[in-house]
Design an enzyme around this catalytic site. Structure first.
Site, PDB file in Angstrom:
ATOM      1  N   SER A  79     -21.302   2.724   1.496  1.00  0.00           N
ATOM      2  CA  SER A  79     -20.033   2.269   2.059  1.00  0.00           C
ATOM      3  C   SER A  79     -19.730   3.020   3.358  1.00  0.00           C
ATOM      4  O   SER A  79     -20.518   2.940   4.299  1.00  0.00           O
ATOM      5  CB  SER A  79     -18.933   2.431   1.004  1.00  0.00           C
TER       6      SER A  79
ATOM      7  N   ASP B 277     -18.626  -7.465  -4.928  1.00  0.00           N
ATOM      8  CA  ASP B 277     -18.001  -6.302  -4.279  1.00  0.00           C
ATOM      9  C   ASP B 277     -16.652  -6.740  -3.708  1.00  0.00           C
ATOM     10  O   ASP B 277     -16.586  -7.626  -2.840  1.00  0.00           O
ATOM     11  CB  ASP B 277     -18.948  -5.836  -3.156  1.00  0.00           C
TER      12      ASP B 277
ATOM     13  N   HIS C  22     -18.870  -2.834  -6.084  1.00  0.00           N
ATOM     14  CA  HIS C  22     -19.010  -1.814  -5.031  1.00  0.00           C
ATOM     15  C   HIS C  22     -19.314  -0.414  -5.580  1.00  0.00           C
ATOM     16  O   HIS C  22     -19.646   0.489  -4.815  1.00  0.00           O
ATOM     17  CB  HIS C  22     -17.707  -1.743  -4.223  1.00  0.00           C
TER      18      HIS C  22
HETATM   19  N1  LIG Z   1      -9.159   4.217  -4.325  1.00  0.00           N
HETATM   20  C1  LIG Z   1      -9.675   2.978  -3.840  1.00  0.00           C
HETATM   21  C2  LIG Z   1     -11.133   2.852  -4.136  1.00  0.00           C
HETATM   22  C3  LIG Z   1     -11.958   3.820  -3.342  1.00  0.00           C
HETATM   23  C4  LIG Z   1     -13.421   3.468  -3.469  1.00  0.00           C
HETATM   24  O1  LIG Z   1     -13.790   2.453  -3.983  1.00  0.00           O
HETATM   25  N2  LIG Z   1     -14.259   4.330  -2.907  1.00  0.00           N
HETATM   26  C5  LIG Z   1     -15.664   4.046  -2.953  1.00  0.00           C
HETATM   27  C6  LIG Z   1     -16.205   4.052  -1.561  1.00  0.00           C
HETATM   28  S1  LIG Z   1     -15.372   2.827  -0.594  1.00  0.00           S
HETATM   29  C7  LIG Z   1     -16.062   2.994   0.973  1.00  0.00           C
HETATM   30  O2  LIG Z   1     -16.385   3.979   1.499  1.00  0.00           O
HETATM   31  C8  LIG Z   1     -16.376   5.061  -3.813  1.00  0.00           C
HETATM   32  O3  LIG Z   1     -17.518   5.374  -3.629  1.00  0.00           O
HETATM   33  N3  LIG Z   1     -15.663   5.548  -4.817  1.00  0.00           N
HETATM   34  C9  LIG Z   1     -16.161   6.550  -5.730  1.00  0.00           C
HETATM   35  C10 LIG Z   1     -16.556   6.025  -7.056  1.00  0.00           C
HETATM   36  O4  LIG Z   1     -16.814   6.846  -7.941  1.00  0.00           O
HETATM   37  O5  LIG Z   1     -16.666   4.797  -7.234  1.00  0.00           O
HETATM   38  C11 LIG Z   1      -8.923   1.801  -4.410  1.00  0.00           C
HETATM   39  O6  LIG Z   1      -7.848   2.039  -4.875  1.00  0.00           O
HETATM   40  O7  LIG Z   1      -9.430   0.667  -4.339  1.00  0.00           O
END
Ligand SMILES: N[C@@H](CCC(=O)N[C@@H](CSC=O)C(=O)NCC(=O)O)C(=O)O
Length: 283
Positions: free
Chosen positions: A151, A228, A261
């Site tokens: 991402s 995603d 995602h």
């Molecule tokens: N808090 C957000 C969601 C944040 C999220 O999905 N972060 C992703 C990366 S997004 C792009 O850089 C991530 O890797 N999260 C860590 C995980 O453990 O999945 C929301 O409220 O949607």
């Protein structure tokens, strides 16, 4: 010589070790943390290093806990290095007000706008300071480095490679923000860190860099899930594909039905990415 990092915790894993460290960063003007997987082969010889850049809201431990990479890295003899996603504790107004800007959202660039420019220098940190520290204090081959990420970090990996031609022997990404100038996450970050001049934004946008430069990277592997929730609004892999086609950059873009995602998606295709990197790093 860079000061040795301090060990926070260490864990035996697939015959090697996962370690989490802190150190005083010159680039970021304060403490930074990172995680390292050292494979068993490193007891006998220096090993290639694969840098992983994580996404928004992640820390240095997200990939090493959720990515499922250590079994294959142990087999392939790859060191894995995972930096944090931003400086922390700078105390700048608004730094923790949103999850897509400030803390946990450094975008792997060097900010030019105050106050961010004094601490948010993740571009220099991940491409210069951290690799110098790793090659000094770990059994790592500085002539064999690859980079990948997810991402925000998938895009960061592409940009680090494009801005440092010849430096990374292998590059890949999971669900990268393919064209940040054209999507809300990227526009918000670039405006805050780089100011209003969109010419400055181009220097940190992978599709713009690809179109503008004669640099060709080794073949890119990019994976993307169809379920995603960020795909249409924020990621836009079709713009990366169009840029690659326009300039003759080799790209394997794989679209996976039903994957979202998160790290269930990332860990599913982790082995393919590690093999992609090892094919070059171990050659
Ligand atoms: N808090 C957000 C969601 C944040 C999220 O999905 N972060 C992703 C990366 S997004 C792009 O850089 C991530 O890797 N999260 C860590 C995980 O453990 O999945 C929301 O409220 O949607």
């Amino acid at each position: 010589m860079t000061a040795a990092p301090s060990l926070i915790s260490e864990h035996r894993c697939f015959g090697g070790t996962v370690g989490f460290y802190r150190h005083a960063s010159e680039a970021c003007g304060g403490e930074m943390r990172f995680g390292v997987y050292v494979p068993p082969q490193a007891r006998e010889r220096k090993v290639p290093v694969l840098y992983y850049l994580a996404g928004l809201t992640c820390t240095e431990d997200t990939f090493l806990i959720k990515g499922g990479a250590q079994r294959m890295a142990s087999e392939l003899g790859l060191m894995l290095v995972a930096p944090d996603t931003s400086p922390r504790g700078a105390g700048f107004p608004g730094e923790s007000d949103a999850w897509d800007f400030g803390v946990g959202a450094g975008f792997y660039l060097d900010a030019t706008q105050a106050p961010w420019s004094s601490r948010y220098r993740m571009g220099t940190y991940v491409t210069k300071e951290l690799p110098a520290l790793i090659s000094t204090h770990f059994p790592a081959r500085s002539d064999r480095e690859g980079i990948f990420g997810h991402s925000m970090g998938g895009h960061g990996a592409l940009v680090c490679a494009l801005r440092n031609p010849g430096r990374y022997r292998s590059v890949s990404a999971f669900a990268p923000i393919a064209a940040p100038m054209r999507v809300p996450w990227g526009q918000k970050a670039f405006r805050g860190y780089l100011g209003e001049d969109t010419e400055a934004w181009r220097q940190y946008d992978a599709t713009e860099l690809l179109r503008a430069s004669k640099t060709r990277l080794p073949k890119l592997l990019v994976d993307q899930g169809t379920s995603d929730k960020f795909l249409q609004e924020q990621l836009k892999p079709e713009l990366l594909r169009e840029a690659c086609e326009a300039v003759g950059q080799s790209l394997e873009l794989r679209i996976h039905e039903g994957y979202d995602h998160g790290y269930y998606f990332v860990s599913t295709f982790m082995e393919d990415h590690l093999r992609h990197h090892a094919a070059t790093l171990n050659a």
